[in-house]
Write an enzyme that holds these catalytic residues in place. Structure first.
Site, short mmCIF file in Angstrom:
data_model
loop_
_atom_site.label_atom_id
_atom_site.label_comp_id
_atom_site.label_asym_id
_atom_site.label_seq_id
_atom_site.Cartn_x
_atom_site.Cartn_y
_atom_site.Cartn_z
N GLU A 97 0.75 -1.16 0.04
CA GLU A 97 -0.02 -0.14 -0.11
C GLU A 97 0.99 1.23 -0.01
OE1 GLU A 97 -0.72 -2.50 1.90
OE2 GLU A 97 -2.52 -3.31 1.41
N HIS A 147 -10.01 -4.97 11.07
CA HIS A 147 -11.05 -4.82 9.78
C HIS A 147 -12.30 -4.41 9.76
CE1 HIS A 147 -8.04 -8.08 8.68
NE2 HIS A 147 -8.16 -7.70 7.50
C1 LIG Z 1 -1.51 -4.41 4.59
C2 LIG Z 1 -2.62 -5.53 4.13
N1 LIG Z 1 -3.13 -5.43 2.82
C3 LIG Z 1 -3.97 -6.18 2.42
C4 LIG Z 1 -4.56 -7.28 3.06
C5 LIG Z 1 -5.62 -7.99 2.82
N2 LIG Z 1 -5.06 -9.25 2.55
C6 LIG Z 1 -5.47 -10.30 3.50
S1 LIG Z 1 -4.64 -11.80 3.09
C7 LIG Z 1 -4.15 -11.21 1.58
C8 LIG Z 1 -3.30 -11.73 0.67
C9 LIG Z 1 -2.33 -12.42 1.34
O1 LIG Z 1 -1.50 -13.44 0.48
P1 LIG Z 1 -0.45 -14.13 0.99
O2 LIG Z 1 0.48 -13.54 1.71
O3 LIG Z 1 0.14 -15.01 -0.09
O4 LIG Z 1 -1.05 -15.24 2.03
P2 LIG Z 1 -2.19 -16.46 1.68
O5 LIG Z 1 -3.38 -15.64 1.63
O6 LIG Z 1 -1.87 -17.02 0.24
O7 LIG Z 1 -1.96 -17.55 2.43
C10 LIG Z 1 -4.56 -9.61 1.29
C11 LIG Z 1 -4.43 -8.78 0.49
C12 LIG Z 1 -3.84 -7.18 4.61
N3 LIG Z 1 -4.38 -8.02 5.47
N4 LIG Z 1 -3.04 -6.21 5.07
#
Ligand SMILES: Cc1ncc(C[n+]2csc(CCOP(=O)(O)OP(=O)(O)O)c2C)c(N)n1
Ligand SMILES: Cc1ncc(C[n+]2csc(CCOP(=O)(O)OP(=O)(O)O)c2C)c(N)n1
Ligand SMILES: [Mg+2]
Ligand SMILES: [Mg+2]
Lengths: 335, 324, 335, 324
Positions: free
Chosen positions: C70, C139
């Site tokens: 972000e 959230h």
């Molecule tokens: C700073 C931030 N940005 C966006 C999110 C929303 N979000 C939650 S899980 C996720 C995807 C995370 O992907 P990854 O790290 O590959 O983990 P996975 O879900 O694949 O286990 C996002 C974008 C968040 N929680 N925190």
């Protein structure tokens, strides 16, 4: 007891707490300064030299220079706090909260609650606020109300050396995350400060002055502006109560209300912003809880709604001054 | 090398995670599971392989894909389920939910949003362990998407210069939400980011319990003897969507099918351990049925548990006095 | 004119502005979703599917999926805005402002002022706020007052589809950084919304209901809670004015004051925090500027001072409801 | 290869920066210079070498050590000085000061605190240049200390996956405040961070104008033809403290002396260009005296300029209407 500056008082609080409790550690950019260099160690001693001498006494296991990575080291401080340490993290300027805001308001503030009360986070974040050095809008803010918005944090804003020492010791011993906001224009201010260790409880206002005609609530540097104004007003026959709540979370509303119930008139003097800031909050509390006692609309003396300019004349116009306080008091006295 | 008991425990752990999630998938589809629920199914070898190398002095920092690691770390599975259902008796008293399973007594720290912060918090756990001379280490889980958060790079650097007893385990399941790691993350392999911060980095097959366990064993040994952090990239695939309700149109349909058929971590584990002479299929089958039974009891108990008492709302905001 | 959901109204605003002005671009995590994958493109369509279909029409030069970074992409959006683009950046949850706070409150907000008025930053940040989904304290927040603290930003909080479309179009056309806060519990709400493009000026309140006995000020989802309460109160013979200021910066204080001067009674219903939040700010303004008109202390209906719990019963207790509004109105009517 | 005129211009630019800073050092010591002032002296070959390769479509993103790059980029030096003195006629009308010199008409963007943000903003400038097909590129300056800000890593990744026309120039002067790069930054060489994000990275001698210019020339060519970002680590030393007033006890005293004597960028440049037959010492000397004269006029004018009018306080907060 001896005369100490704000800076010395803060340094002494840190030294005494680090001696008392091995769990107290310090981290931040150049809190020692010069780690790993070919020159002298402890060459910087933290922003404004406040932490000078600490690495010499406590070693680099307990006084840790960090990279310019506030999110990582504030996060690490939270993790250390959750593990039984009692870290004091240095966030050079309050403005830099921008780069570690998630750590402060989402992680530190909510850790205990969100996880169901299993942990405590005895973390103190020391940071420097205030305008007056001509260093523009990203190094001069006083947005401590922003932290006070969030449940889970405590926020301390000491107005002088005596308070700074006692409040910092209390903050370090406190089992919750505390944002400790030092005013950069107060570091050289001096007064009598006990040599021994003492605590000033968080959430108890200081009655700086007793007058009876009007209540002035002020924090940090503005306490001194208010006092200047009160001296002047006294010559005109108006006697002010001055209350310095010392902490904005918790906020000692009882002391404020007590005074306002007597005087019926309130002026708030604050360096945070004019909207959603300290003046708005206190005015809203008083308007709600001491509505019947109020004899006049509440006066607010704050900076205007504008980023902070660097030029000295513009910056002076930005910072509340005693003339504005006098005018505000005169106005509430007239109703 | 694991003992037979350790192998059986690892199998039980993976089977428990799997069954817990397969059941959760069904329960979610039929309604009644609150909030956002991210399933770990397919990735079990990672949590099991990591936890097989941790002691009770160590801290595992979870992500939002939290159920598997919580179970693997030994958190009470009834309390895990109750937390997901936001009930009384949940790990966090129903306040955190699925994404925030937290059980410090088991050495399990809950995930935070924003994603990635666990690596920074883990630096702190590792620093404390070193200062307090507990001998403990910290393992921070982080996703392939979360790795692109600034705080992760900051923390990698910090862990490196402070030589912290920390392992960063990137669970690379190929996606952050709908975005592929190939698109979102520069560089082919995430473990190569370690080199930028002077940290050893390796990549392992995340469907292979033994590969994960061996890599973590080596990294843990390094951390425990004061040699600093390591990064382990665990390559794997999640079987379900980013969260439940995700239609997964961004993935080719056969992706998961192939993986389930050819590289399922439970099947791979079975194949390896039953190839020797000490563990037989029947032994594993009986674990399977024990677990199936357990999962039934867990869901029954969680679903019928009451919500937290209303008067808990204002409890546990502060640990110290806070009087307004 | 046709019935559209809040979600559709927002999508339509984006489509129409992107058609009108090639400088409008979109960026954020999964705003298309699936870029570079073997499956379908535009598979996600942004948080809650709000931006679905846009990448198909405008291409991946103008609808950019981002990494989970972000700070970098909001920073990039600021840089693009300073270069003549008109970016709309998607910040999935308002809570995540924590990881890009510096970009928003220090860079975007101060860019024009600090550099002496040489630039404009026509940036819109869309973000999702509000409790109600059982997804806990990181959230579910509604801290839009935090942004409203800072001079240089504008803050929009639409309460329904019609407003959402008109305000988003105005926000995109606005030459300053605007934080556009969508309430996650309103996405499926529907009402009549014009098909053609229209602007609702930032800073003009909506008079939702005219009553005359008491003024209720409410934002976003709370407008609907207030309306529920007003329906009920009407049966009891109490007729409410309901004012939805629609933007918290600028804030249409004039409209609020106008109504309060008539009714003499004010209740503020807001989902942001009880301290340093919207209720405090408005109450402070009214107590200052309509002091003489006030017949009763101002009533505030806000969540309690606590992080947001996930459990449905606790979360319900957290979110202001119509019974609390009714009680607050009854209280101010009694004085 | 530079033309003679370009070489003379580069020399004049470096000399102007140097004299401006040497004079500033004296003025600060005797009082009258407001705020925090970070001097660029010693690092001039970096700004000159970069700016020699930029067109008026390009954007240079400055740091807090801002005077040199502002002068090199062609900002009006009178307005630069007035801004540092916070006077009317300053680049930012006296609102930003020394650290925030900003002159978009010259393709110069001011620094922001927190440090490092310029790399993210630069991604935006580069993105806009590409979308608008201006042919422009962006060059983001970042210090060896600031490189450890999370946003820098995020932006490196973003620039890489979006193949942005961006150059990241790390001005590695050995210190972030009093902290050495060796302590604060893992890995021996900062340019190696580029590889983690699949970006080409090189290291150059930052006291050598030609080395800097060549590296930037190559990186700029790459950026302009759509091949994406590059990282250039410019190794150098600052001659003064972190800011004026810094006692510099963390540095060995001879560090700067040796550098001034042996690898001063102006001297190195002189040696190279006068070794050929086209440029003589006298020509350079006459530039020196023109510059000396200019600097005198600049300081005289800045010091006697009035402050901004009081009624400017509330101007330029918003570009559009904002009525409360
Ligand atoms: C700073 C931030 N940005 C966006 C999110 C929303 N979000 C939650 S899980 C996720 C995807 C995370 O992907 P990854 O790290 O590959 O983990 P996975 O879900 O694949 O286990 C996002 C974008 C968040 N929680 N925190
Ligand atoms: C986020 C943030 N943290 C800390 C600071 C304070 N600060 C200003 S300059 C500086 C040192 C920067 O070092 P480097 O990037 O090497 O640049 P140099 O000063 O050496 O040119 C620091 C710590 C800041 N401006 N922003
Ligand atoms: Mg992933
Ligand atoms: Mg440096």
């Amino acid at each position: 007891m001896s005369v100490k500056t704000y800076k010395q008082a803060i340094n002494e609080a840190l030294v005494q707490e680090m001696r008392r409790d091995p769990a107290v550690i310090l981290m931040g950019e150049d809190v020692a300064g010069g780690t790993g260099s070919a020159g002298q160690d402890d060459a910087w001693g933290g922003p404004m030299g406040v932490t000078r001498g600490l690495v010499g006494e406590f070693g680099s296991d307990r006084v840790l220079d960090t990279p310019i990575s506030e999110a990582a080291y504030i996060g690490a401080a939270i993790g250390a706090a959750a593990s039984g340490m009692r870290p004091v993290a240095d966030l050079m300027f309050i403005d830099f909260a921008g780069v570690c805001f998630d750590q402060i308001v989402n992680q530190a503030a909510k850790y205990r609650y969100m996880y169901g009360g299993q942990d405590k986070i005895p973390l103190t974040i020391r940071t420097m606020m205030g305008a007056g050095l001509g260093i523009s809008s990203q190094h001069s803010q006083s947005f401590y109300p922003i932290f006070s918005y969030f449940a889970g944090l405590k926020v301390v804003i000491p107005s002088g050396p005596y308070d700074a020492k006692g409040l910092l010791i209390a903050a370090i011993r406190d089992d919750d995350p505390v944002i400790f906001c030092e005013h950069k224009m107060l570091y050289e201010m001096s007064e009598e400060v006990p040599d021994e260790s003492y605590e000033i409880p968080l959430g108890e206002a200081n009655f700086v002055r007793s007058g009876g005609d009007v209540t002035i609530v002020a924090f940090s540097r503005m306490v001194h502006i208010a006092s200047e104004a009160a001296d002047e007003l006294s010559k005109q026959g108006i006697e002010c109560d001055i209350i310095d709540p010392r902490t904005s979370s918790p906020l000692d509303t009882e002391s404020i209300l007590e005074s306002v119930e007597e005087t019926g008139r309130l002026v708030i003097v604050d360096e945070s912003g004019p909207r959603f800031g300290m003046a708005s909050e206190i005015s809203s509390i008083v308007a709600e809880e001491a509505f019947a006692s109020l004899k006049a609309p509440i006066g607010k003396v704050t900076p205007p709604f504008v980023p902070i300019p660097a030029a000295p004349n513009l910056e002076s116009l930005y910072i509340p001054d005693s003339r504005q306080v006098i005018a505000a008091v005169n106005k509430v006295m007239q109703s | 090398m694991q003992s037979i008991n350790e192998l059986l425990a690892a199998y039980r752990s993976m089977r428990t995670m799997r069954d817990f999630e397969e059941r959760m998938h069904v329960e979610f589809a039929t309604g009644g599971v609150p909030g956002f629920v991210h399933l770990y199914a397919g990735q079990e070898a990672s949590a099991a392989g990591i936890c097989a190398n941790l002691t009770d002095k160590d801290v595992l920092l979870n992500t939002h894909r939290a159920h598997g690691p919580a179970i693997a770390r030994g958190a009470d599975i009834f309390a895990v389920a109750k937390e997901i259902y936001l009930r009384k008796g949940g790990l966090c008293r129903g306040r955190g939910g699925s994404a925030h399973l937290h059980d410090p007594r088991s050495g399990l720290w809950g995930a935070n949003s924003g994603v990635g912060s666990g690596v920074a918090l883990g630096c702190g756990a590792a620093l404390a362990a070193r200062n307090q001379k507990t001998g403990g280490i910290a393992v921070a889980l982080v996703g392939d998407g979360a790795i692109n958060q600034g705080v992760v790079s900051e923390a990698l650097n910090l862990a490196s210069i402070w030589k912290l007893p920390l392992i960063i385990a990137i669970e690379n399941n190929g996606y952050g939400e709908a975005t592929t790691v190939e698109y979102a993350s520069a560089g082919k392999d995430l473990y190569t980011r370690a080199a930028a911060f002077d940290i050893p980095g390796v990549q392992v097959d995340g469907h292979d319990f033994f590969a994960v366990s061996d890599a973590i064993e080596a990294a843990a040994a390094r951390a425990r003897c004061g040699d600093g952090p390591s990064l382990v990239e665990v390559k794997q695939l999640r079987y379900f969507g980013h969260f439940e309700g995700d239609a997964q149109t961004y993935r080719p349909q056969q992706e998961v099918e192939t993986c389930r058929r050819e590289t399922d971590c439970l099947q791979l584990f079975r194949d390896v351990v039953t190839a020797g002479e000490f563990i037989g299929e029947t032994e594993l089958d009986s674990i399977d049925s024990e677990v199936a039974d357990l999962i039934n009891r867990v869901y029954a108990e969680a679903q019928s548990a009451p919500y937290p008492a209303d008067d808990e709302l204002m409890q546990f905001i502060y640990a110290s006095e806070y009087q307004v």
